[in-house]
Design an enzyme around this catalytic site. Structure first.
Site, PDB file in Angstrom:
ATOM      1  N   CYS A 152     100.016   9.387 -18.263  1.00  0.00           N
ATOM      2  CA  CYS A 152     101.056   9.642 -17.258  1.00  0.00           C
ATOM      3  C   CYS A 152     101.562  11.086 -17.341  1.00  0.00           C
ATOM      4  O   CYS A 152     100.846  12.013 -17.012  1.00  0.00           O
ATOM      5  CB  CYS A 152     102.186   8.631 -17.406  1.00  0.00           C
ATOM      6  SG  CYS A 152     103.275   8.544 -15.957  1.00  0.00           S
ATOM      7  N   HIS A 256      99.202   3.616 -17.262  1.00  0.00           N
ATOM      8  CA  HIS A 256      99.650   3.360 -18.635  1.00  0.00           C
ATOM      9  C   HIS A 256      98.745   2.333 -19.312  1.00  0.00           C
ATOM     10  O   HIS A 256      99.102   1.137 -19.412  1.00  0.00           O
ATOM     11  CB  HIS A 256     101.101   2.875 -18.636  1.00  0.00           C
ATOM     12  CG  HIS A 256     102.090   3.954 -18.356  1.00  0.00           C
ATOM     13  ND1 HIS A 256     102.763   4.631 -19.349  1.00  0.00           N
ATOM     14  CD2 HIS A 256     102.507   4.498 -17.175  1.00  0.00           C
ATOM     15  CE1 HIS A 256     103.559   5.541 -18.811  1.00  0.00           C
ATOM     16  NE2 HIS A 256     103.423   5.485 -17.490  1.00  0.00           N
ATOM     17  N   GLU A 258      98.258   1.920 -22.389  1.00  0.00           N
ATOM     18  CA  GLU A 258      98.852   1.412 -23.627  1.00  0.00           C
ATOM     19  C   GLU A 258      99.625   0.111 -23.397  1.00  0.00           C
ATOM     20  O   GLU A 258      99.690  -0.760 -24.272  1.00  0.00           O
ATOM     21  CB  GLU A 258      99.756   2.475 -24.276  1.00  0.00           C
ATOM     22  CG  GLU A 258     101.147   2.613 -23.705  1.00  0.00           C
ATOM     23  CD  GLU A 258     101.230   3.379 -22.385  1.00  0.00           C
ATOM     24  OE1 GLU A 258     102.355   3.706 -21.960  1.00  0.00           O
ATOM     25  OE2 GLU A 258     100.186   3.650 -21.774  1.00  0.00           O
TER      26      GLU A 258
END
Length: 287
Positions: A152, A256, A258
Site C-alpha cells: 500500500c 494488503h 498481509e
C-alpha cells in the site's frame, strides 16, 4: 585467601542457581509453566532463516505497527524484526547489516513535497517522521542490495524514493471509475480484481493473470520511477503491483496481502511473503 574466598563464592553461586532451576515451589504455577515453555527453546548460534525488517510508525511518542505483517513474515518462514523509526542515517546504516530484507508497510499519505507536487485538497494525514525514516531506509537498503518489498503506502513511497510521483486522490483523478478503492470495513474480503501482466515476476509467483484483492487506499502510483515497472492494474487503470527485478530488488502491492495471509490463512497471498523470504534468503547466503 582471596582465591579461596572467590572459589567458595563461585560454588555457592552455582549451587544457588542449580537450586533455583530445580525448584518449582518459589514460582506461581502459571509462571513456572511459562518458564518450562521458554526452556524448550535452545540457543541458536546462527539461524538459517532470513531476518526481515518491518518499518514502524512514530506518532505521539509511540512506535506502532500492525500485527498482520510480522505474522505473515513468520508464516512464510522469515524472522520478523521491527525497525524503530528514526531520521538518523548513521543509525539506519548501522542496522542494515543485521537485516536480509525490508518490508515497508501501509499507513498515512506521503508529503507531496517529496515528489515535487503541491498538496491536493483531498490529501490526508501525513507523518513527517515516517516519511523521512522510510525514504532514507529505502535508499540505504537498496544501496546494500537488500530486497525491499512494499504494501500500500509502501509501494507508493518506494516509487517516490526512486524518483516517481503519485496520484493524490483516486476519486478526483479517476472520476469515471465506479470501483471502490478505499473500503476500510471489508479488509478481509475481495473488493475488486486486478489484472497481472504476463512475463512478469508477479505472474510467475501468483501463477495467474487475475486475482481478487482487498483495497484500503485513496492514492496510487502516477509516474513510475526509473528502473521500476507497473505489473498489475485494477479494471479502471489504477496501478496495483510494481517490480524492479532483476535490476532493482523491489516488489510491491497496492493491496494488503498481509491481512489475507494472517487473518484468512490465504495461501495465494502468502506467496508475496514467500517471495520476500526467498529473495532475502538468497541475499543472506551471498553475505
Amino acid at each position: 585467601m582471596r582465591k579461596s574466598l572467590l572459589i567458595t563464592v563461585t560454588i555457592l553461586h552455582v549451587f544457588a542457581l542449580s537450586t533455583l532451576a530445580q525448584s518449582t515451589s518459589i514460582f506461581a504455577p502459571k509462571l513456572q509453566e511459562l518458564y518450562d515453555q521458554a526452556a524448550q527453546a535452545k540457543p541458536v548460534k546462527k539461524s538459517a532463516k532470513p531476518v526481515i525488517g518491518i518499518t514502524t510508525t512514530l506518532k505521539n511518542n509511540a512506535l506502532t505497527v500492525g500485527y498482520d505483517s510480522p505474522q505473515a513474515v513468520r508464516m512464510a518462514g522469515g524472522i520478523p524484526i521491527l525497525i524503530p523509526s528514526t531520521d538518523d542515517p548513521y543509525l539506519i546504516e548501522a542496522m542494515l547489516p543485521h537485516l536480509d530484507g525490508v518490508l515497508v508497510g501501509g499507513g498515512t499519505d506521503v508529503d507531496p513535497a517529496y515528489y515535487g507536487s503541491e498538496a491536493h485538497e483531498m490529501l490526508g494525514e501525513v507523518n513527517e517522521a515516517r516519511d523521512k525514516f522510510e525514504l532514507m531506509l529505502i535508499r540505504k537498503a537498496l544501496e546494500h542490495n537488500l530486497p525491499v518489498f512494499g504494501i500500500c503506502r509502501g509501494m507508493q513511497i518506494i516509487n517516490i524514493a526512486l524518483g516517481g510521483t503519485l496520484y493524490q486522490d483516486i476519486p478526483s483523478d479517476f472520476p469515471e471509475s465506479e470501483l471502490t478503492h478505499r473500503d476500510r470495513v471489508n479488509r478481509t474480503s475481495e473488493i475488486h480484481t486486478i489484472r497481472i501482466a504476463p512475463n512478469t515476476l508477479a505472474a510467475q509467483i501468483f501463477g495467474t493473470d487475475e486475482i481478487g484483492v482487498n483495497s484500503i487506499h485513496h492514492q496510487c502510483v502516477k509516474d513510475i520511477a526509473p528502473g521500476l515497472r507497473i505489473t498489475a492494474w485494477s479494471p479502471d487503470g489504477v496501478p496495483e503491483m510494481m517490480e524492479g527485478y532483476p535490476q532493482i530488488p523491489v516488489f510491491a502491492m497496492q493491496s494488503h496481502p498481509e491481512i489475507f495471509t494472517a487473518r484468512n490463512n490465504d495461501r495465494l497471498m502468502l506467496r508475496f511473503f514467500e517471495l520476500l523470504v526467498e529473495k532475502a534468503s538468497r541475499n543472506k547466503r551471498r553475505r
